[in-house]
Design an enzyme around this catalytic site. Structure first.
Site, PDB file in Angstrom:
ATOM      1  N   HIS A   1      37.515  40.911  38.847  1.00  0.00           N
ATOM      2  CA  HIS A   1      39.232  40.216  38.793  1.00  0.00           C
ATOM      3  C   HIS A   1      40.349  41.183  39.537  1.00  0.00           C
ATOM      4  CE1 HIS A   1      38.355  39.456  34.531  1.00  0.00           C
ATOM      5  NE2 HIS A   1      38.250  38.221  35.236  1.00  0.00           N
ATOM      6  N   PRO A   2      39.821  41.395  41.247  1.00  0.00           N
ATOM      7  CA  PRO A   2      40.070  41.750  42.271  1.00  0.00           C
ATOM      8  C   PRO A   2      42.078  41.291  41.586  1.00  0.00           C
ATOM      9  CG  PRO A   2      38.989  40.428  43.461  1.00  0.00           C
ATOM     10  CD  PRO A   2      38.409  40.661  42.175  1.00  0.00           C
TER      11      PRO A   2
END
Length: 517
Positions: free
Chosen positions: A457-458
């Site tokens: 989930h960057p």
């Protein structure tokens, strides 16, 4: 010449292309580096870990992480139409309303919860129907799981025994508690944003989709983005945009493209021979969710043996059976300290042996309960390795480099162990495959450093307020926007695909000058 050139046909780019070309007077070129999404295995929900390190994956990795004793971590990102929505676990999660109000309070006007909720609802076709917090009739099908493994019911029962509330809608009025996830599926098969948005718009004469094409830089003339340079095989060419260039290449690739185009820390670009255009903190503020898998053998049959010919026929013939599982069927949110105003931990649980960052082969029937750090205080960076646009960016997340993160993770794992030890799960729990050697803080932290995995989930590397303004326009450059998860100032409390779709939905209105729904 096109009105708009969109770089990246991922979760945001597909939404933008469909919404902008709804106006027949607007022409759009959508450029994707990867192949079309025609591989049949993309449709199989349970197969998502099998896409890692294939041509559908950018196959990134971190630099040696100082907070993990120099270990590198796997960072898969979708490289096909639909982007990461074509290889992810299909979880539909919005985050906490407080996340968006925090954005607005920090200066991101128009991004508070009341501002973004209509866009979540517009995108959504929830099988539970429309209401104050949900939409029906939108492109993105949000469905209840068609298969629920009995071991995951035991996880929910164990959470209740440990004192956690049951929550049947973690996107509802309250986020706290444990329950079943909803997923982006259609008749039991994966529905990516390419399926939901792009393919229904594919026949429009004002939409052109170019796959297998790498964008090498944004063309900037007299302070304005006028197009992009592309590489197709060994052939370089230029494509022009009359109105705007929009980067929807993701949290790693959007900052990389900006830097290759002279937008970033000027002092770092000049030594690479890149002429500075705008001095902005591009690539900074990198944030991610990480999880810590508690994995135990079990005598119950897990999902690891679900890939039978009979189950494949059941999936594609009737849209049901264990292959419709997204593996992470159950979830839960809790707080590791009583004074917190919102959850700081999310649990992802699945009836499978999930080890080695999803790359390890399951050799036992097992189940996994994985607490996930929702609000990390550690910050990383994306930087260039050099001026070669085909080189992978340098990615350093700085996982667990703050004392606050380390304390929170120790508390989170200890509370997750309490769930695992409850009677509802104890009767299924066999020998540990992945668990702390002891219950003291040092043992738990050692376990955390060894087993930490990104949950992919960057966000944050082109943040609103720092790199782009509240309308997602790159500061100091006309005709250029960033529309993807990289614009999030701070990471949301939950899985990031639905928020990325929301960002693109709102961006389409901002670009077109339309009012909010």
């Amino acid at each position: 010449m096109y009105d708009f050139v969109i770089v990246g046909a991922g979760s945001a780019g597909c939404v933008l292309a469909a919404r902008l070309t709804a106006d027949p007077d607007v022409s759009v070129l959508l450029i994707e580096a990867g192949p079309p999404d025609s591989a049949p295995e993309i449709k199989i929900p349970m197969a998502w870990p099998q896409h890692f390190k294939t041509p559908l994956d950018w196959d990134y990795a971190t630099e040696p992480e100082p907070g993990l004793d120099g270990r590198r971590r796997n960072l898969p990102r979708g490289r096909t139409l639909g982007g990461s929505s074509s290889i992810n676990a299909m979880i539909y999660m919005r985050g906490n309303p407080a996340d968006y109000d925090e954005w607005a309070g920090a200066g991101a006007r128009g991004w508070g919860w009341d501002d973004v909720l209509p866009y979540f609802k517009r995108s959504e076709d929830n099988e539970r129907g429309a209401g104050d917090l949900h939409g029906a009739g939108g492109p993105l099908k949000v469905r209840d799981l068609r298969f629920k493994h009995p071991l995951m019911e035991a996880v929910l029962d164990a959470a209740a025994q440990a004192g956690h509330e049951r929550n049947d809608d973690v996107n509802g009025p309250s986020q706290d508690g444990f329950g079943w996830l909803q997923v982006t599926q259609d008749n039991g098969l994966r529905q990516s944003t390419a399926d939901a948005y792009l393919h229904p718009a594919a026949e429009r004469p004002n939409l052109t989709v170019m796959t297998g094409t790498t964008v090498t830089r944004v063309l900037i003339e007299d302070g304005r983005a006028v197009g992009v340079e592309v590489l197709n095989g060994q052939e370089r060419s230029e494509v022009r945009a009359e109105r705007e260039v929009v980067l929807s290449a993701g949290t790693y690739n959007s900052p990389q493209l900006l830097m290759l185009s002279g937008i970033g820390h000027s002092a770092e670009l000049a030594p690479l021979g890149i002429a500075p255009v705008a001095d902005l903190p591009v690539g900074d503020n990198l944030q991610d969710h990480v999880f810590f898998g508690l994995v135990y053998q079990t005598d119950e049959e897990s999902l690891s043996t679900a890939g039978t010919p009979e189950n494949i026929a059941l999936l594609f013939g009737e849209g049901r059976g264990p292959l419709t599982s997204n593996i992470a069927e159950a979830t839960g949110f809790y707080r590791t300290a009583p004074d917190l105003t919102a959850p700081d931990i999310q649990v992802h649980a699945g009836a499978v042996m999930l080890v080695e960052e999803g790359l390890g082969a399951p050799v036992h029937h097992a189940f996994t309960v994985a607490p996930t750090l929702l609000r990390p205080t550690s910050r990383g960076r994306v930087t260039l390795r050099g001026p070669n646009p085909t080189a992978k960016p340098r990615i350093l997340h700085n996982y667990l480099t703050t004392e606050e993160d380390r304390r929170t993770v120790v508390r989170a794992i200890r509370q997750a162990l309490e769930i695992v030890e409850q009677p509802a799960l104890a009767k299924f729990r066999g020998a540990p495959i992945s668990a702390p050697e002891g219950t003291d803080d040092d043992s738990i932290l050692r376990f955390a450093r060894c087993t930490l995995s990104s949950i992919f989930h960057p966000v944050g590397t082109c943040a609103i307020g720092a790199v782009v303004d509240e309308d997602l326009r790159v500061k100091g450059v006309d005709g250029l926007r960033v529309v993807d998860a990289s614009v999030m100032p701070t990471i949301v409390r939950g899985n990031t695909n639905a928020p990325t779709v929301m960002i693109a939905e709102r961006a389409a209105d901002l670009i077109a000058g339309r009012t909010a729904p």
